[in-house]
Design an enzyme around this catalytic site. Structure first.
Site, short mmCIF file in Angstrom:
data_model
loop_
_atom_site.label_atom_id
_atom_site.label_comp_id
_atom_site.label_asym_id
_atom_site.label_seq_id
_atom_site.Cartn_x
_atom_site.Cartn_y
_atom_site.Cartn_z
N CYS A 136 0.83 -1.22 0.00
CA CYS A 136 0.00 0.00 0.00
C CYS A 136 0.86 1.26 0.00
CB CYS A 136 -0.91 -0.02 1.23
SG CYS A 136 -1.92 1.47 1.40
N CYS A 139 -0.33 4.10 2.29
CA CYS A 139 -0.05 3.83 3.72
C CYS A 139 1.41 4.11 4.04
CB CYS A 139 -0.36 2.38 4.06
SG CYS A 139 -1.95 1.77 3.49
N ASP A 140 2.31 3.68 3.16
CA ASP A 140 3.74 3.62 3.51
C ASP A 140 4.67 4.49 2.67
OD1 ASP A 140 3.08 1.73 5.45
OD2 ASP A 140 3.23 0.08 4.03
#
Length: 314
Positions: A136, A139-140
């Site tokens: 993701c 997300c990261d």
């Protein structure tokens, strides 16, 4: 066989399920939540979480899920570790059977079984998950500011992830096993027009390279699918972007879903095509896929369910 009945039965235990449980329990509806195979969902394999509102410092995904579970229990949710293997939505109360042999029935059901990133299935990929290997970018991606990353894949997911990563990474290399993308033309045009992104065609990822103490990704070993030749590439992070799969196998033929298996809901609600069955979180969301949006739809599902019960005299 044990049987349990509740007004609100929640299947699944990520941010959507736990949030639905918190709202339902606070409305004194005494919900039962059946956790499923991976209590806490995808966040339990996410290490650093920096984008969940309310926390100044980085928090750990498993810790956040633990806190949500404790909160749901504290306000009155009956949380059960079991995995639903069969559902009957033909009449109310709806019935579900767990792997344990127990059966659960609910006047309404909230489905929050989530989705999972598709992985390649190589050992080194699993070893470095959370240490440089991610499924993701939103997300990261932040953790790879001014670094070099690889994106593995060739569909919309891969191209979108690569484009998003240009906000953070210095250089993005997309590795695709074919010689052309399957992604939408408009996305491809944006990708080819971005100087930060380059593409390696006709290659697959065969091994994630890394080091210990601290555990971190250092690169990748790629294989040319046409010649069999292998080469190593330096990288600080690797994003596996070959799509997501919603956890909806047990609902096939029981409830409306799209071609990819995501549950369909009426716009602006969590209502499925079956009255009294609601869907929240990644099981019905293939666009945002964030913990905070999953929690938001969990809240919506609980409120939708509460109103449904009120209309039907519960």
């Amino acid at each position: 066989m044990k049987e349990k009945h509740t007004k609100i039965l929640i299947i699944g235990s990520g941010p959507a399920g736990y949030t639905a449980a918190i709202y339902a329990a606070r409305a004194n509806l005494k919900p039962i939540l059946v956790q499923g195979m991976q209590p806490g969902g995808q966040l339990t394999i996410t290490t650093d979480v920096e984008n969940y509102p309310g926390f100044e410092n980085i928090i750990q995904g498993p810790w956040l899920m633990e806190q949500m579970q404790k909160q749901a229990e504290k306000v009155g949710t009956d949380i059960i570790f079991d995995h639903i293997k069969q559902v009957d939505f033909s009449k109310r109360p709806f019935k579900c059977i767990g792997e344990s042999g127990s059966s659960y029935s609910g006047d309404v059901v909230i489905i929050s079984t989530g989705a999972q990133a598709k992985w390649l299935g190589i050992d080194s990929e699993e070893k470095y998950q959370g240490y440089g290997v991610s499924g993701c970018a939103t997300c990261d991606g932040f953790f790879f500011k001014d670094k070099e990353v690889l994106v593995i894949g060739g569909g919309n997911t891969a191209v979108e992830e690569a484009l998003y990563l240009t906000n953070h990474a210095r250089k993005i290399t997309v590795v695709h096993r074919r010689d052309s993308f399957r992604a939408e033309k408009i996305l491809q045009d944006r990708l080819f027009g971005n100087k930060k992104i380059n593409v390696i065609w006709d290659h697959t990822l065969v091994e994630v390279l890394g080091k210990e103490n601290p555990t971190t990704v250092t690169g990748a070993r790629l294989k040319n699918v046409k010649t069999g030749e292998e080469k190593e590439l330096k990288a600080d992070g690797i994003f596996i972007a070959i799509g997501h799969k919603p956890n909806t196998d047990i609902f096939k033929g029981k409830i409306d879903m799209d071609a990819e298996g995501y549950l369909k809901v009426k716009p602006g609600t969590t209502d499925t095509n079956i009255e009294g069955v609601f869907a929240a979180g990644d099981v019905q969301d293939k666009i945002y896929r964030q913990a905070v949006t999953a929690a938001g739809t969990g809240c919506m599902a609980a409120l939708d369910a509460e109103r449904f019960l009120a209309r039907h005299g519960h």
